[in-house]
Design a protein around this motif. Structure first.
Motif, PDB file in Angstrom:
ATOM      1  N   ASN A  10      -1.561  12.072   6.548  1.00  0.00           N
ATOM      2  CA  ASN A  10      -2.270  13.069   5.742  1.00  0.00           C
ATOM      3  C   ASN A  10      -1.339  14.239   5.465  1.00  0.00           C
ATOM      4  N   ASP A  11      -1.300  14.654   4.203  1.00  0.00           N
ATOM      5  CA  ASP A  11      -0.529  15.831   3.818  1.00  0.00           C
ATOM      6  C   ASP A  11      -1.455  17.034   3.930  1.00  0.00           C
ATOM      7  N   PRO A  12      -1.239  17.910   4.906  1.00  0.00           N
ATOM      8  CA  PRO A  12      -2.160  19.023   5.127  1.00  0.00           C
ATOM      9  C   PRO A  12      -2.177  20.043   3.986  1.00  0.00           C
ATOM     10  N   SER A  13      -1.127  20.088   3.179  1.00  0.00           N
ATOM     11  CA  SER A  13      -1.064  21.096   2.121  1.00  0.00           C
ATOM     12  C   SER A  13      -1.987  20.807   0.939  1.00  0.00           C
ATOM     13  N   ASN A  14      -2.349  19.529   0.719  1.00  0.00           N
ATOM     14  CA  ASN A  14      -3.194  19.235  -0.433  1.00  0.00           C
ATOM     15  C   ASN A  14      -4.198  18.103  -0.207  1.00  0.00           C
ATOM     16  N   ASP A  15      -4.488  17.788   1.026  1.00  0.00           N
ATOM     17  CA  ASP A  15      -5.520  16.806   1.372  1.00  0.00           C
ATOM     18  C   ASP A  15      -5.375  15.447   0.677  1.00  0.00           C
ATOM     19  N   ARG A  16      -4.215  14.874   0.740  1.00  0.00           N
ATOM     20  CA  ARG A  16      -4.022  13.505   0.245  1.00  0.00           C
ATOM     21  C   ARG A  16      -3.123  12.762   1.215  1.00  0.00           C
ATOM     22  N   ARG A  17      -3.142  11.437   1.113  1.00  0.00           N
ATOM     23  CA  ARG A  17      -2.306  10.614   1.984  1.00  0.00           C
ATOM     24  C   ARG A  17      -0.973  10.352   1.310  1.00  0.00           C
ATOM     25  N   LEU A  18       0.085  10.522   2.093  1.00  0.00           N
ATOM     26  CA  LEU A  18       1.432  10.245   1.622  1.00  0.00           C
ATOM     27  C   LEU A  18       2.019   9.099   2.429  1.00  0.00           C
ATOM     28  N   ALA A  19       3.031   8.476   1.887  1.00  0.00           N
ATOM     29  CA  ALA A  19       3.685   7.366   2.568  1.00  0.00           C
ATOM     30  C   ALA A  19       5.194   7.548   2.499  1.00  0.00           C
ATOM     31  N   ILE A  20       5.844   7.410   3.637  1.00  0.00           N
ATOM     32  CA  ILE A  20       7.308   7.366   3.692  1.00  0.00           C
ATOM     33  C   ILE A  20       7.687   5.895   3.783  1.00  0.00           C
ATOM     34  N   HIS A  21       8.451   5.441   2.802  1.00  0.00           N
ATOM     35  CA  HIS A  21       8.852   4.036   2.778  1.00  0.00           C
ATOM     36  C   HIS A  21      10.110   3.848   3.611  1.00  0.00           C
ATOM     37  N   LEU A  22      10.082   2.852   4.456  1.00  0.00           N
ATOM     38  CA  LEU A  22      11.154   2.620   5.427  1.00  0.00           C
ATOM     39  C   LEU A  22      12.316   1.870   4.779  1.00  0.00           C
ATOM     40  N   PRO A  23      13.532   2.407   4.833  1.00  0.00           N
ATOM     41  CA  PRO A  23      14.673   1.787   4.157  1.00  0.00           C
ATOM     42  C   PRO A  23      15.076   0.431   4.742  1.00  0.00           C
ATOM     43  N   ASP A  24      14.753   0.181   5.990  1.00  0.00           N
ATOM     44  CA  ASP A  24      15.143  -1.085   6.613  1.00  0.00           C
ATOM     45  C   ASP A  24      13.982  -2.082   6.681  1.00  0.00           C
ATOM     46  N   ALA A  25      12.952  -1.882   5.848  1.00  0.00           N
ATOM     47  CA  ALA A  25      11.799  -2.776   5.842  1.00  0.00           C
ATOM     48  C   ALA A  25      12.228  -4.184   5.446  1.00  0.00           C
ATOM     49  N   LYS A  26      11.665  -5.166   6.114  1.00  0.00           N
ATOM     50  CA  LYS A  26      11.970  -6.560   5.803  1.00  0.00           C
ATOM     51  C   LYS A  26      10.965  -7.153   4.814  1.00  0.00           C
ATOM     52  N   TYR A  27       9.810  -6.512   4.678  1.00  0.00           N
ATOM     53  CA  TYR A  27       8.757  -6.982   3.780  1.00  0.00           C
ATOM     54  C   TYR A  27       8.234  -5.824   2.951  1.00  0.00           C
ATOM     55  N   LEU A  28       7.745  -6.117   1.749  1.00  0.00           N
ATOM     56  CA  LEU A  28       7.135  -5.124   0.874  1.00  0.00           C
ATOM     57  C   LEU A  28       5.703  -5.526   0.577  1.00  0.00           C
TER      58      LEU A  28
END
Length: 112
Positions: A10-28
């Protein structure tokens, strides 16, 4: 919440969900319940650039070459292919700079 390709919060500044995408992810995650290996997403990007193939052509090729021979009832859709293309392209552009990818969680990717 942790996923195979991103962490959401949760982004406390504007009440929405954010996602950090992982650079070493094996699946999308390319659909509600559809995940693709990064090898698949990179092959989709390469097909689009190397053969100048449309999303529909890549999807059809993938389903005829890999899905149909396996005997499964699942089919990759144009939306799955397009989202894999968009996500993998963004990853490839961000990778050399070491940038973190921060997006609104569950972003919709429109077909063009």
């Amino acid at each position: 919440m942790f996923w195979a390709d991103h962490e959401s919060f949760n982004d406390p500044s504007n009440d929405r969900r954010l996602a950090i995408h992982l650079p070493d992810a094996k699946y999308l995650k390319v659909g509600t319940q559809v995940w693709v290996d990064r090898l698949v997403s990179r092959a989709i990007v390469n097909a689009n650039y190397s053969f100048h193939a449309s999303t529909a052509a890549v999807t059809e090729f993938w389903n005829y070459s890999f899905v149909q021979p396996s005997g499964t009832t699942f089919k990759l859709t144009r939306r799955h292919t397009w989202k894999a293309f968009v996500l993998e392209s963004i990853w490839l552009l961000a990778e050399p700079s070491g940038a973190e990818l921060l997006f609104v969680d569950n972003m919709a990717v429109k077909l063009i």
